[in-house]
Design a protein around this motif. Sequence first.
Motif, short mmCIF file in Angstrom:
data_model
loop_
_atom_site.label_atom_id
_atom_site.label_comp_id
_atom_site.label_asym_id
_atom_site.label_seq_id
_atom_site.Cartn_x
_atom_site.Cartn_y
_atom_site.Cartn_z
N GLU A 67 -10.09 -5.65 -5.71
CA GLU A 67 -11.59 -5.10 -5.96
C GLU A 67 -12.27 -6.31 -6.61
OE1 GLU A 67 -13.72 -2.43 -9.06
OE2 GLU A 67 -11.74 -1.94 -9.03
N CYS A 69 -7.85 -0.28 -6.19
CA CYS A 69 -7.75 -1.40 -5.23
C CYS A 69 -7.35 -2.72 -5.65
CB CYS A 69 -9.17 -1.60 -4.41
SG CYS A 69 -9.26 -3.01 -3.07
N ALA A 75 -6.27 -5.29 4.38
CA ALA A 75 -7.12 -4.89 3.35
C ALA A 75 -8.46 -5.99 2.99
CB ALA A 75 -6.48 -4.59 2.07
N PHE A 78 0.68 -1.26 -0.13
CA PHE A 78 -0.06 0.07 0.06
C PHE A 78 0.79 1.35 -0.02
CE2 PHE A 78 -2.72 3.18 1.87
CZ PHE A 78 -3.85 3.22 0.88
N THR A 138 -12.78 -3.99 4.58
CA THR A 138 -13.60 -3.23 3.94
C THR A 138 -14.92 -3.94 3.56
OG1 THR A 138 -12.25 -3.79 1.96
CG2 THR A 138 -11.83 -1.87 2.97
N ASN A 165 -9.71 8.17 1.02
CA ASN A 165 -8.69 7.53 0.30
C ASN A 165 -7.09 7.89 0.61
OD1 ASN A 165 -7.79 6.56 -2.44
ND2 ASN A 165 -8.33 7.98 -3.57
N PHE A 187 -13.60 1.86 -4.80
CA PHE A 187 -12.69 1.30 -4.76
C PHE A 187 -11.34 2.03 -5.24
CE2 PHE A 187 -15.51 -2.11 -5.29
CZ PHE A 187 -15.59 -2.89 -4.23
N SER A 188 -11.61 3.44 -5.33
CA SER A 188 -10.69 4.37 -6.08
C SER A 188 -10.64 4.16 -7.48
CB SER A 188 -9.26 4.27 -5.26
OG SER A 188 -8.46 5.35 -5.62
#
Length: 497
Positions: A447, A444, A306, A122, A310, A374, A437-438
């Motif tokens: 995703e 991501c 992650a 990340f 989420t 974000n 998910f940006s």
Amino acid sequence: MALTAILEIVDLKGVLLFVIAFLLVADFLKNRNPSNYPPSPFSLPLVGNIFHMHSKEPHIYLTKLGHAYNNIFSLRLGSDKMVIITGYKMVKETLVTQAENFVDRPYSSLKERAYSGNAGLFFSNGQMWKKQRRFALSTLRNFGLGKKTMEQAICEESRFLLDEIGIQKGAAFDPTILFNNAVSNIICQMVFGQRFDYTDHRFKLMLKYISKCFQLEGSIWGQLYEAFPAIMNHLPGRHNDIFNAYKLLCAFMKEAVDKHKAELDPSEPRDYIDSFLIEMMEKPHAPTDGFDEQNLVACALDLFLAGTETTSTSLSWSLIYLITNPEVQEKVQEEIDRVIGQLREPSIADRANMPYTDAVIHEILRLGDIVPLNGLRVAEKDTTLGECFIPKGTAVLPILHSVLFDENEWETPNKFNPEHFLDKEGKFVRREAFMPFSAGKRVCLGEQLARMEFFLFFVSLFRKFRFSAGDGEKLKLDGVIGVTRTPHPFKIHATVR
């Protein structure tokens, strides 16, 4: 003597005034902005805008500031400055149109202390990030990502989850821990090669530490540490809990890596950790590629973090929104009964034939606003956004909340409305402003897995149970803000249909 004392006091005051004036002038010179830099609300010397930050709802506060400053403005927190980007069009310009320029992360004092150096998936940058992201994606695909085997693993885990809920026999319970266990077990099978029983005390403790990290990093404690690390390092406070939790999580990962090393069979890799160890042993890599044990711990931890928080949070919001909107729950269950029935388990292929359920899932992800702020990006070179100049090295924060609630993109942005994703004929419609998910280069990594998990867990839950709140109880629709936006603690009833 009295005159001498007075003169000494006057001299002392003069020295203090000189020091204060010097600090103020030095602060101004150090932090003055170039011409056409994004505007900023009034900031105080030395501390900047730290007192402007809304500790409970920073995403909403920053989005409102974006409205006042044409969707681009700057803030200063201590000695750190950042540019805030809001609204779908400006966020898309940053993350997609100028993706190459805003691919890297800026330095983070908090992450440097949690795992030092250019490490993990990340927060790493450059060659290491490219190599490790590519390796993680290819390895996870090898172990089922996007394949029928992964679908089967999720359906099997759903059965464990449904059994645990059934044990409650309709009594009120908090589903959060069960969701954390179920969702985490999917990424654990890919990273560790195993799932954990819901009664495993140590595993439940690790999940608790994950939730604590996500909550505190996005709180005022995390913001204060990033702004004043040299001071906060020596002060008591909840920011220290972040590092204690990371220490225990890293120890858990290190233990898993050591166990894999002892049992490794290079001819039969079982999971991500095995594959990483084999890559280290059998292929030549530059040190900048990050194929070493310290980085393996960091990357495995990033996947664990992650891959747990989420999606499990999304499932919690799904219960809250469908209990609050019982007519939506009924329509979802009617579609499940019509397409799948009670004689077989759901399949990811069913999604194409379930437009209303798909729309509801997308609306949960939109209104749930799981990652409202974000991750920070940094400009690789001088550029412009809108009409503002962004110098090389500037930290930029695109606010995902401002996209998911953009009044120019959504008909009823503040209302739970699955019709956002349906046309007049009831067919599912994709929306460009759907960015939970940006987007861009740092979209991501998980995703595809998250979408598969959410659909299969969601359909399994509502296929078997009808969910409701207790008599006279009203579930809260506002959330607790950290790195993720989580529901307030809640209890629900699950009745077998």
